[in-house]
Design a protein around this motif. Sequence first.
Motif, PDB file in Angstrom:
ATOM      1  N   CYS A 150       5.942   0.532  -0.926  1.00 18.35           N
ATOM      2  CA  CYS A 150       4.777   1.340  -1.282  1.00 18.35           C
ATOM      3  C   CYS A 150       4.805   2.609  -0.430  1.00 18.35           C
ATOM      4  CB  CYS A 150       3.493   0.550  -1.012  1.00 18.35           C
ATOM      5  SG  CYS A 150       2.018   1.559  -1.215  1.00 18.35           S
TER       6      CYS A 150
ATOM      7  N   LEU B 250      -6.098   1.358   1.723  1.00 22.00           N
ATOM      8  CA  LEU B 250      -6.295   1.818   0.342  1.00 22.00           C
ATOM      9  C   LEU B 250      -6.468   0.629  -0.592  1.00 22.00           C
ATOM     10  CD1 LEU B 250      -3.663   4.664  -0.194  1.00 22.00           C
ATOM     11  CD2 LEU B 250      -6.086   4.863   0.302  1.00 22.00           C
ATOM     12  N   GLY B 251      -5.886  -0.498  -0.213  1.00 25.42           N
ATOM     13  CA  GLY B 251      -5.954  -1.677  -1.085  1.00 25.42           C
ATOM     14  C   GLY B 251      -6.240  -2.932  -0.279  1.00 25.42           C
TER      15      GLY B 251
ATOM     16  N   PRO C  11      -4.608  -5.862  -0.063  1.00 25.31           N
ATOM     17  CA  PRO C  11      -3.539  -6.571   0.665  1.00 25.31           C
ATOM     18  C   PRO C  11      -3.295  -6.040   2.069  1.00 25.31           C
ATOM     19  CG  PRO C  11      -2.835  -6.061  -1.573  1.00 25.31           C
ATOM     20  CD  PRO C  11      -4.128  -5.340  -1.361  1.00 25.31           C
ATOM     21  N   MET C  12      -3.832  -4.857   2.401  1.00 28.75           N
ATOM     22  CA  MET C  12      -3.647  -4.331   3.756  1.00 28.75           C
ATOM     23  C   MET C  12      -4.672  -4.892   4.740  1.00 28.75           C
ATOM     24  SD  MET C  12      -1.866  -2.643   5.819  1.00 28.75           S
ATOM     25  CE  MET C  12      -0.723  -1.402   5.244  1.00 28.75           C
TER      26      MET C  12
ATOM     27  N   CYS D  49       0.698  -6.922   2.543  1.00 22.45           N
ATOM     28  CA  CYS D  49       0.840  -5.650   3.267  1.00 22.45           C
ATOM     29  C   CYS D  49       0.385  -5.822   4.720  1.00 22.45           C
ATOM     30  CB  CYS D  49       0.035  -4.550   2.576  1.00 22.45           C
ATOM     31  SG  CYS D  49       0.515  -4.334   0.854  1.00 22.45           S
TER      32      CYS D  49
ATOM     33  N   CYS E 236      -2.030   4.329   4.148  1.00 23.64           N
ATOM     34  CA  CYS E 236      -2.681   3.013   4.116  1.00 23.64           C
ATOM     35  C   CYS E 236      -2.339   2.207   5.369  1.00 23.64           C
ATOM     36  CB  CYS E 236      -2.244   2.250   2.862  1.00 23.64           C
ATOM     37  SG  CYS E 236      -3.011   0.629   2.720  1.00 23.64           S
TER      38      CYS E 236
ATOM     39  N   ASP F  88      -2.712   5.490  -5.507  1.00 20.42           N
ATOM     40  CA  ASP F  88      -1.607   5.334  -4.553  1.00 20.42           C
ATOM     41  C   ASP F  88      -1.238   3.869  -4.333  1.00 20.42           C
ATOM     42  OD1 ASP F  88      -1.329   8.045  -3.925  1.00 20.42           O
ATOM     43  OD2 ASP F  88      -3.062   7.944  -2.598  1.00 20.42           O
ATOM     44  N   CYS F  89      -2.161   2.954  -4.671  1.00 23.09           N
ATOM     45  CA  CYS F  89      -1.972   1.544  -4.315  1.00 23.09           C
ATOM     46  C   CYS F  89      -1.194   0.803  -5.398  1.00 23.09           C
ATOM     47  CB  CYS F  89      -3.342   0.891  -4.102  1.00 23.09           C
ATOM     48  SG  CYS F  89      -3.231  -0.825  -3.584  1.00 23.09           S
ATOM     49  N   ILE F  90      -0.096   0.164  -4.994  1.00 26.71           N
ATOM     50  CA  ILE F  90       0.715  -0.588  -5.966  1.00 26.71           C
ATOM     51  C   ILE F  90       0.533  -2.095  -5.758  1.00 26.71           C
ATOM     52  CG2 ILE F  90       2.432   1.259  -6.252  1.00 26.71           C
ATOM     53  CD1 ILE F  90       4.261  -0.586  -4.384  1.00 26.71           C
ATOM     54  N   SER F  91      -0.691  -2.476  -5.337  1.00 26.31           N
ATOM     55  CA  SER F  91      -0.906  -3.888  -4.995  1.00 26.31           C
ATOM     56  C   SER F  91      -0.603  -4.826  -6.167  1.00 26.31           C
ATOM     57  CB  SER F  91      -2.330  -4.114  -4.505  1.00 26.31           C
ATOM     58  OG  SER F  91      -3.253  -3.844  -5.530  1.00 26.31           O
TER      59      SER F  91
ATOM     60  N   ILE G 223       2.942  -5.650  -6.063  1.00 23.69           N
ATOM     61  CA  ILE G 223       3.233  -6.501  -4.901  1.00 23.69           C
ATOM     62  C   ILE G 223       2.762  -7.930  -5.167  1.00 23.69           C
ATOM     63  CG2 ILE G 223       2.544  -6.889  -2.488  1.00 23.69           C
ATOM     64  CD1 ILE G 223       2.833  -3.774  -2.242  1.00 23.69           C
TER      65      ILE G 223
ATOM     66  N   ALA H 123       2.533   4.547   0.385  1.00 24.98           N
ATOM     67  CA  ALA H 123       1.382   4.722   1.280  1.00 24.98           C
ATOM     68  C   ALA H 123       1.443   3.797   2.493  1.00 24.98           C
ATOM     69  CB  ALA H 123       0.100   4.462   0.496  1.00 24.98           C
ATOM     70  N   PHE H 124       2.315   2.787   2.455  1.00 24.89           N
ATOM     71  CA  PHE H 124       2.361   1.747   3.493  1.00 24.89           C
ATOM     72  C   PHE H 124       2.569   2.355   4.890  1.00 24.89           C
ATOM     73  CE2 PHE H 124       4.790  -1.220   6.164  1.00 24.89           C
ATOM     74  CZ  PHE H 124       3.967  -2.335   6.151  1.00 24.89           C
TER      75      PHE H 124
HETATM   76  S1  SF4 Z   1      -2.634  -2.106   0.161  1.00 22.61           S
HETATM   77 FE1  SF4 Z   1      -1.788  -0.210   0.971  1.00 22.61          FE
HETATM   78  S2  SF4 Z   1       0.357  -0.652   1.467  1.00 22.61           S
HETATM   79 FE2  SF4 Z   1      -0.405  -2.293   0.128  1.00 22.61          FE
HETATM   80  S3  SF4 Z   1       0.150  -1.633  -1.932  1.00 22.61           S
HETATM   81 FE3  SF4 Z   1      -1.934  -0.883  -1.615  1.00 22.61          FE
HETATM   82  S4  SF4 Z   1      -1.670   1.191  -0.768  1.00 22.61           S
HETATM   83 FE4  SF4 Z   1       0.318   0.172  -0.622  1.00 22.61          FE
END
Ligand code: SF4
Length: 365
Positions: free
Chosen positions: A329, A342-343, A345-346, A353, A336, A313-316, A319, A331-332
């Motif tokens: 994203c 989930l990643g 950057p959050m 994120c 997430c 799910d994470c497109i970090s 990004i 999930a943002f």
């Molecule tokens: S950290 Fe969370 S919001 Fe950022 S890209 Fe990954 S899943 Fe999406």
Amino acid sequence: MKFVNEYRSPKIAQEYVAEIARITTRPWKIMEICGGQTHSIVKYGIDKLLPAQITLIHGPGCPVCVTSVDLIDQAIALAALPEVIFCTFGDMLRIPGSERKDLRSLKAQGGDVRIIYSPLDAVKIALQNPDRQVVFFAVGFETTVPTTAMAVYQASQLEIENFSALVAHVLVPPAMETILASSENCVQGFLAAGHVCTITGYEDYLEIALQYDIPIVITGFEPVDILQGIYMCIKQLEAGIVEVENQYSRSVSYEGNQTAQQLIREVFETTSRQWRGIGMIEESGLKLRDRYSKFDAEKRFNLKDHQTQESSDCISGLILQGIKKPTQCEAFGKKCTPENPLGAPMVSSEGACAAYYRYRQLVFS
Ligand code: SF4
């Protein structure tokens, strides 16, 4: 300007905003590399003050975010060993590895994970605990490398046998080149990270600017710094000039901190390194030189190379390369959040994120 207040002055900021609007005639896309700059931009709403033709793209400059899942898994495995005191910066505690494990949960389960503020603290802990193995998780860009180098050098001088480093250091210029060489690249100008250049200087950036025909402005972190950096970059773009300019001259010199560079060269050499979400980048990391290899935690604990999977799910990665924004994203703010990331950057204090979640909650609420 001498004091920090001047770099946050609304009046000076407004003057730069007006000047940027006056000189902008075409659409431009500028990438700020550093996650600290991203946080300032989102926090102060700098992107909202700019003319609609200017798009700011967030870059890969969050060292915690780009540390590979494999290394996070290795860190968690090391921290779980009963003989190990695992020392790390606080930012790393909540970064999820594979299977969403993290160092914080391991600590809650009784792992001896300690937050430190300097790698030299880990050396001290090693001296105080001769019966335990002390491992320092060495994460960061060129800014934090000198203190890791100093810790390893000191451990070597003092002949400390129970200190080692799990090295995850990465370098900015190879990441910039990877972005510029990508077929998806849309970056037309860079704001380079001031604190990185305080150590390295900016000779390497001249080569990148000329090779890829792209203006680079070494820029600080306060709102006026960033607006001035954008102004200098737009000025070059509008005039069709390609130069490396130094907005952050109060800290950065052309040659950088030579003493720090000498220490880094003494202890480290370059190596290819896996970036989380991005993949392998040639010569983009540092590893300990052979003469310091006894302080290499990977070797000391015979850690195996293993490939682990990112959450699908994470497109970090997108990004971190500026191809998508956090709010794109799916999930943002839903699957997430900072409580349930989930990643990286959050949860990282320099993660894009996290910046959008903290300062732009209205976007998804
Ligand atoms: S950290 Fe969370 S919001 Fe950022 S890209 Fe990954 S899943 Fe999406």
